[in-house]
Design a protein around this motif. Structure first.
Motif, PDB file in Angstrom:
ATOM      1  N   THR A 102      -4.481   3.572  -4.288  1.00 53.29           N
ATOM      2  CA  THR A 102      -5.658   2.722  -4.497  1.00 53.29           C
ATOM      3  C   THR A 102      -5.709   2.236  -5.929  1.00 53.29           C
ATOM      4  OG1 THR A 102      -6.893   3.960  -2.815  1.00 53.29           O
ATOM      5  CG2 THR A 102      -8.172   2.608  -4.341  1.00 53.29           C
ATOM      6  N   ALA A 105      -5.549  -5.489  -5.646  1.00 49.71           N
ATOM      7  CA  ALA A 105      -5.733  -6.177  -4.364  1.00 49.71           C
ATOM      8  C   ALA A 105      -6.299  -5.209  -3.328  1.00 49.71           C
ATOM      9  CB  ALA A 105      -4.401  -6.752  -3.885  1.00 49.71           C
ATOM     10  N   ALA A 106      -5.745  -4.003  -3.269  1.00 53.80           N
ATOM     11  CA  ALA A 106      -6.238  -2.996  -2.329  1.00 53.80           C
ATOM     12  C   ALA A 106      -7.673  -2.605  -2.651  1.00 53.80           C
ATOM     13  CB  ALA A 106      -5.336  -1.754  -2.360  1.00 53.80           C
ATOM     14  N   GLN A 107      -8.013  -2.577  -3.939  1.00 51.77           N
ATOM     15  CA  GLN A 107      -9.375  -2.240  -4.344  1.00 51.77           C
ATOM     16  C   GLN A 107     -10.378  -3.279  -3.834  1.00 51.77           C
ATOM     17  OE1 GLN A 107      -9.597  -1.453  -8.589  1.00 51.77           O
ATOM     18  NE2 GLN A 107      -7.752  -0.178  -8.520  1.00 51.77           N
ATOM     19  N   LEU A 108     -10.012  -4.552  -3.927  1.00 48.67           N
ATOM     20  CA  LEU A 108     -10.908  -5.604  -3.433  1.00 48.67           C
ATOM     21  C   LEU A 108     -11.061  -5.528  -1.915  1.00 48.67           C
ATOM     22  CD1 LEU A 108      -9.963  -8.697  -5.641  1.00 48.67           C
ATOM     23  CD2 LEU A 108     -11.969  -7.216  -5.833  1.00 48.67           C
ATOM     24  N   SER A 109      -9.965  -5.212  -1.221  1.00 56.01           N
ATOM     25  CA  SER A 109     -10.038  -5.049   0.236  1.00 56.01           C
ATOM     26  C   SER A 109     -10.930  -3.870   0.609  1.00 56.01           C
ATOM     27  CB  SER A 109      -8.637  -4.848   0.826  1.00 56.01           C
ATOM     28  OG  SER A 109      -7.869  -6.027   0.702  1.00 56.01           O
ATOM     29  N   ASP A 164     -14.547  -4.877   0.128  1.00 58.59           N
ATOM     30  CA  ASP A 164     -14.968  -5.776   1.206  1.00 58.59           C
ATOM     31  C   ASP A 164     -15.214  -4.993   2.496  1.00 58.59           C
ATOM     32  OD1 ASP A 164     -15.291  -8.697   2.027  1.00 58.59           O
ATOM     33  OD2 ASP A 164     -13.877  -7.961   3.534  1.00 58.59           O
ATOM     34  N   SER A 165     -14.359  -4.002   2.767  1.00 60.46           N
ATOM     35  CA  SER A 165     -14.519  -3.210   3.996  1.00 60.46           C
ATOM     36  C   SER A 165     -15.790  -2.372   3.969  1.00 60.46           C
ATOM     37  CB  SER A 165     -13.303  -2.303   4.212  1.00 60.46           C
ATOM     38  OG  SER A 165     -13.301  -1.223   3.290  1.00 60.46           O
ATOM     39  N   ARG A 213      -7.930 -14.470  -4.899  1.00 65.87           N
ATOM     40  CA  ARG A 213      -6.807 -14.575  -3.977  1.00 65.87           C
ATOM     41  C   ARG A 213      -5.627 -13.843  -4.584  1.00 65.87           C
ATOM     42  NH1 ARG A 213      -7.534 -17.250   0.445  1.00 65.87           N
ATOM     43  NH2 ARG A 213      -5.344 -17.206   1.056  1.00 65.87           N
ATOM     44  N   ASN A 272      -1.545  -7.167 -10.518  1.00 70.67           N
ATOM     45  CA  ASN A 272      -2.066  -6.264  -9.485  1.00 70.67           C
ATOM     46  C   ASN A 272      -2.070  -4.819  -9.976  1.00 70.67           C
ATOM     47  OD1 ASN A 272      -2.965  -5.618  -6.781  1.00 70.67           O
ATOM     48  ND2 ASN A 272      -0.904  -4.882  -6.352  1.00 70.67           N
TER      49      ASN A 272
END
Length: 334
Positions: free
Chosen positions: A99, A104-108, A111-112, A121, A145
């Motif tokens: 993580t 990028a994974a942190q933003l996903s 959002d989840s 993006r 990233n």
């Protein structure tokens, strides 16, 4: 008093200066521990770390690539996988490190959880940057990233400026050739807040007054209080930037504390920090950085009223004792 565990707890680390206060506290107590220098570390698939350590604390830094230690980052993923397969109790293990390694994974993740993060993006080559910026509010930033202390982050106010950087191959994508094109958030009252957790629970928070000229917000490098008094530099990195950044203790709203604890639970991070800021344009709160490597603020007793390292070692000793107890029960069961 030293903790009751036969096998040492292990501190796996890379940055030589950040952990001096932690080592000093462990030494002061006579805690049974060993230092594992990630830069010099090696292992074999046949190794049995569960027989050597009561637990391992992963203190590897994603910003290691700024110190010519980038090779240790992906190496660490393999080592954490080995520890996991051997059943070793790891604080900030494989899930946490993965993580932390990916903005990028942190933003996903945010959002989840229906939590607000900066709009962005994810791209993997510079030629994609202009198209990625089309649906974003300007100014924008392009950031690697795999980050760490703001390294490689570049701000652009216009598409022309971004196009020029693309043409000159001036964008920094970092170790995994991945970057975020992200909206720049103008911080209300020119500050961000960093919330620290220990054992996944709220420990303290600090308000960091930023100059706007730097993206390096590493709290251990912040060596002045809100009134400008120089702090004890013992907990600061040797190369701490003298940027005039100021810091003060702050208690965030209860909903923020709940959000941060939820973020860390889903990220697998037991020890670390989450940073957020409020957008000066519309008052929206944005969580923008999830850290598994927490250095704690310089001169903690003066700033937040207690020594975070003492609380950390209390917890580490307790966890090492618990891990040893669980192994003893398992052995007796066999």
């Amino acid at each position: 008093m030293a903790a009751h565990h036969d096998k040492p707890l292990a501190i796996y680390y890379e940055q030589q200066h950040w952990f001096k206060p932690l080592f000093a506290e462990l030494d002061r107590r006579g805690t049974n521990y060993v230092r594992l220098d990630a830069v010099e570390h090696s292992y074999s698939a046949e190794d049995h770390p569960e027989e050597e350590y009561s637990l391992v604390v992963n203190r590897m830094s994603p910003s290691a690539w700024n110190r010519d230690h980038g090779d240790a980052i992906f190496y660490t993923l393999g080592y954490l996988e080995h520890l996991k397969r051997r059943g070793v109790r790891v604080i900030n293990g494989l899930k946490a490190f993965r993580t932390e390694l990916s903005k990028a994974a942190q933003l996903s993740l945010l959002d989840s959880l229906d939590l607000p993060g900066p709009k962005a993006r994810v791209i993997h080559r510079a030629s994609q940057a202009l198209a990625a910026a089309e649906c974003l509010r300007w100014p924008i930033v392009v950031k690697p990233n795999i980050g760490g202390s703001g390294a490689g982050v570049k701000r652009f106010d216009t598409a022309r400026g971004l196009a020029l950087a693309v043409a000159e191959d001036a964008l920094v994508f970092g170790l995994d050739s991945t970057a975020l094109v992200q909206e720049f958030i103008p911080a209300r009252e020119a500050h961000i807040v960093r919330v620290e957790v220990l054992n996944g629970r709220y420990l303290y928070a600090i308000k960091v007054h930023i100059t706007g000229e730097t993206f390096d917000l590493c709290p251990a490098d912040i060596c002045r209080t809100a009134d400008g008094v120089d702090l004890n530099r013992g907990a600061c990195a040797i190369d701490a930037p003298k940027t005039g950044i100021r810091v003060e203790a702050y208690t965030p709203p209860a909903e923020v504390i709940a959000d941060v604890e939820r973020i860390m639970r889903h990220a697998g991070i037991e020890l670390g920090g989450v940073e957020y800021m409020t957008d000066d344009r519309d008052g929206q709160r944005y969580y923008y950085d999830i850290n598994a490597l927490s250095n704690f603020v310089a001169d903690g007793p003066r700033v937040v009223g207690f020594d975070p390292f003492a609380k950390l070692v209390d917890w580490l000793e307790d966890e090492a004792t618990k891990a040893s107890g669980r192994e003893l029960v398992a052995q007796e069961a066999r």
